[in-house]
Design a protein around this motif. Structure first.
Motif, short mmCIF file in Angstrom:
data_model
loop_
_atom_site.label_atom_id
_atom_site.label_comp_id
_atom_site.label_asym_id
_atom_site.label_seq_id
_atom_site.Cartn_x
_atom_site.Cartn_y
_atom_site.Cartn_z
N ASP A 1 1.15 -1.42 -0.16
CA ASP A 1 -0.06 -0.34 -0.14
C ASP A 1 0.78 1.32 0.14
OD1 ASP A 1 -1.76 2.15 0.52
OD2 ASP A 1 -2.80 1.18 2.38
N GLU B 1 1.01 -1.50 -6.60
CA GLU B 1 -0.15 -1.18 -5.58
C GLU B 1 -1.02 -2.49 -5.52
OE1 GLU B 1 -1.80 1.14 -2.75
OE2 GLU B 1 -0.21 1.81 -3.99
N THR C 1 0.32 4.09 0.10
CA THR C 1 0.26 5.40 1.24
C THR C 1 0.84 5.02 2.54
OG1 THR C 1 -2.03 4.35 2.09
CG2 THR C 1 -2.12 5.77 -0.06
#
Length: 101
Positions: free
Chosen positions: A13, A60, A15
């Motif tokens: 991920d 991702e 983020t």
């Protein structure tokens, strides 16, 4: 002589800004998807290396395999320090008594 291997798969991920710090006074290597991303091998004093997952071109949402290998030259006085925000709750740790066991 290899002493410890840690295997872990995690979902990438971007983020989360995943990173790993390995600090050791003996040999250590980090592999992500079978690519060596940290090489702390050799005779040296205490050294450290950061691995930033966002620099590895990971897809991702992909399931990513990470292996941390630690070998001891100093026996009982060997030390290492691991800092990471990669989720390791279900990591598998194996003790290996000798290379190629």
């Amino acid at each position: 002589e290899f002493r410890r291997v840690l295997f872990r798969s995690f979902e990438y991920d971007s983020t989360q800004d995943y990173k790993v710090l390995f600090k050791t006074d003996d040999d250590a290597w980090i592999f992500v998807e079978d690519q060596m991303v940290a090489d702390l091998g050799g005779i040296n004093g205490t050294i450290e290396q950061w691995v930033f997952m966002d620099r590895l071109g990971l897809a991702e949402g992909a399931t990513v395999r990470m292996r941390l290998l630690k070998a001891d030259r100093c026996g009982v006085s060997s030390r290492f320090h691991l800092v990471t925000n990669v989720p390791l709750e279900s990591a598998t740790s194996l003790t290996i008594l000798a290379m190629f066991d």
